[in-house]
Design an enzyme around this catalytic site. Sequence first.
Site, short mmCIF file in Angstrom:
data_model
loop_
_atom_site.label_atom_id
_atom_site.label_comp_id
_atom_site.label_asym_id
_atom_site.label_seq_id
_atom_site.Cartn_x
_atom_site.Cartn_y
_atom_site.Cartn_z
N LYS A 118 4.18 12.25 -2.78
CA LYS A 118 5.13 11.15 -2.44
C LYS A 118 6.23 11.52 -1.51
CE LYS A 118 7.51 7.28 -4.89
NZ LYS A 118 7.85 7.05 -6.22
N GLY A 129 0.81 -1.22 0.07
CA GLY A 129 0.15 -0.15 0.18
C GLY A 129 0.81 1.30 0.16
N ARG A 150 -2.89 -0.71 -9.84
CA ARG A 150 -1.53 -1.42 -10.19
C ARG A 150 -1.91 -2.80 -10.33
NH1 ARG A 150 2.51 1.46 -7.09
NH2 ARG A 150 1.42 3.56 -6.62
N ASP A 182 3.37 -4.59 -7.81
CA ASP A 182 2.82 -3.29 -7.52
C ASP A 182 3.40 -2.15 -8.20
OD1 ASP A 182 5.11 -4.54 -5.98
OD2 ASP A 182 5.31 -2.69 -5.01
P1 AMP Z 1 8.65 0.55 -4.11
O1 AMP Z 1 8.85 -0.75 -4.62
O2 AMP Z 1 9.72 1.44 -4.16
O3 AMP Z 1 7.59 1.56 -4.84
O4 AMP Z 1 8.10 0.42 -2.77
C1 AMP Z 1 7.49 -0.70 -2.25
C2 AMP Z 1 6.58 -0.68 -0.94
O5 AMP Z 1 7.25 -0.04 0.13
C3 AMP Z 1 5.45 0.52 -1.23
O6 AMP Z 1 4.29 -0.13 -0.53
C4 AMP Z 1 5.79 1.41 -0.52
O7 AMP Z 1 4.89 2.48 -0.17
C5 AMP Z 1 6.83 1.33 0.52
N1 AMP Z 1 8.15 2.04 1.08
C6 AMP Z 1 8.94 2.34 0.22
N2 AMP Z 1 9.73 3.56 1.05
C7 AMP Z 1 9.13 3.80 2.23
C8 AMP Z 1 9.22 4.59 3.19
N3 AMP Z 1 10.29 5.36 3.28
N4 AMP Z 1 8.27 4.49 4.22
C9 AMP Z 1 7.40 3.70 4.14
N5 AMP Z 1 6.89 2.81 3.11
C10 AMP Z 1 7.80 2.72 2.13
MG MG Z 2 6.10 1.11 -5.62
#
Ligand code: AMP
Ligand code: MG
Length: 473
Positions: free
Chosen positions: A109, A86, A180, A245
């Site tokens: 973001k 999420g 997604r 995702d």
């Molecule tokens: P991504 O593949 O980089 O788009 O991220 C994968 C998952 O990790 C997503 O659900 C993001 O919301 C979560 N996520 C990535 N970085 C952070 C962060 N700094 N704090 C919280 N959730 C994160």
């Molecule tokens: Mg992502």
Amino acid sequence: MDIQIPFDNSYARLPADFFARQAPAPVSAPALILVNRPLASELGIVLGTDAELAQVFGGNALPQGAEPIAQVYAGHQFGGFSPQLGDGRAVLLGEVVGRESQRRDLQLKGSGQTPFSRGGDGRAWLGPVLREYVVSEAMHAMGIPTTRALAAVTTGDMVYRQEGALPGAVLTRVAASHLRVGTFQYFAAHGNVDALRRLYDYARERHYPDVETPGAFLRAVIARQATLVARWLGIGFIHGVMNTDNTSISGETIDYGPCAFVDAYDAHAVYSAIDRNGRYAYDNQANVIVWNMAQLATALVPLMPDQDAAIADFTEAVHAMPDLIEAEWLRVFGAKIGIAAPREADRALVVDLLALMQTDGADFTNTFRALARGDAAHEFSDPAAFTAWEARWNARLDGESDWRAHMDAANPAVIPRNHRVEQMIAAAVTGDYAPLHRLLGVLAQPFELLAEAAEFARVPAPQEVVRQTFCGT
Ligand code: AMP
Ligand code: MG
């Protein structure tokens, strides 16, 4: 407030299990770095003063009509399924229906923790925010379907990552939607067929209003993703994290993390530090997108009354995808060598050129650009082999009209080269945004080799070569 955003928030009207209501978390001292005025105008947004924009796009002030939510989804990350992901560091402010009557999401973001943060801080640092801003806008200028960037704001707070304390930032992202493959997987994995149907209806109406069945929907997403990935390959783009995702339903490029562009051509190029097995290597992207579409197909099966028949039908759709990608690939690379309607027999011409480029480590962007000028031989350490190829190519071009102009419209002169992006980020961290503005300026016209663009078309010096990129979350 002077800023006016004509919100119409359809996702926030969906059932409560689609999202969590979540306001952005305030930051200490928001300062505006970038705002995309042409995009704002396209979206029917009236902008206010810079100070006000910093408050709004930093997450400190909610514009009128915003209904901030964190969207829930699931996803396969490097092949392993996470049933609960999420928006962990993002909130959807809402949607606007812009000038071309296209509904688009406005998302912050790096805007703080949400119920889906899973221990993360919900923040982003300046580097990835500027990389996404620059690369997504460059992709758009190159005509590749992508999310866009509306604003970037520094927060005045530090973010702590492996590299140390880094300046925090928030990106405002615009997307056809943030649906997604993983959004479908979430409801399918939880056995919530009612919600899955609701999601399907929503996605169909928003992105594929002409399709009438889940099978047709699947085929429509497959068609768009086949085109998208072929077009990535055509500009040497490596997404880097093609998790389900991070695969959009709309067919836009989404979630720029450790993305990169090949310089010296290497079909197996991998830049992302976390992609240890090369799952998302340049030349594996066409395989992975098929795998991702198979996951979408699986998630759609519960919608079907006759599941065995659906599995057979959806399998056929997924199995047809490699041919779709191959056809798109031939169209894309045919255009790159000046062939407007390539035939199957032309495939070998492209494949053989790429093989020579691979052997000699020729620069991907500059070689294709130089071809039209008859000036590509110096890209090869074995010019004789290239000259032999060139003779075949010239023979094939007989009868093609305007091929030089077509090639220049298909082959960008400037791309966001990895070392330029890194240099821009290093400068921005010290408060110097001049390289950022120059890079953005040049990338706005990627098919022109303007005088000021010449240095951005240069390959990296050996000490400038970027070998690894980081997720930088
Ligand atoms: P991504 O593949 O980089 O788009 O991220 C994968 C998952 O990790 C997503 O659900 C993001 O919301 C979560 N996520 C990535 N970085 C952070 C962060 N700094 N704090 C919280 N959730 C994160
Ligand atoms: Mg992502």
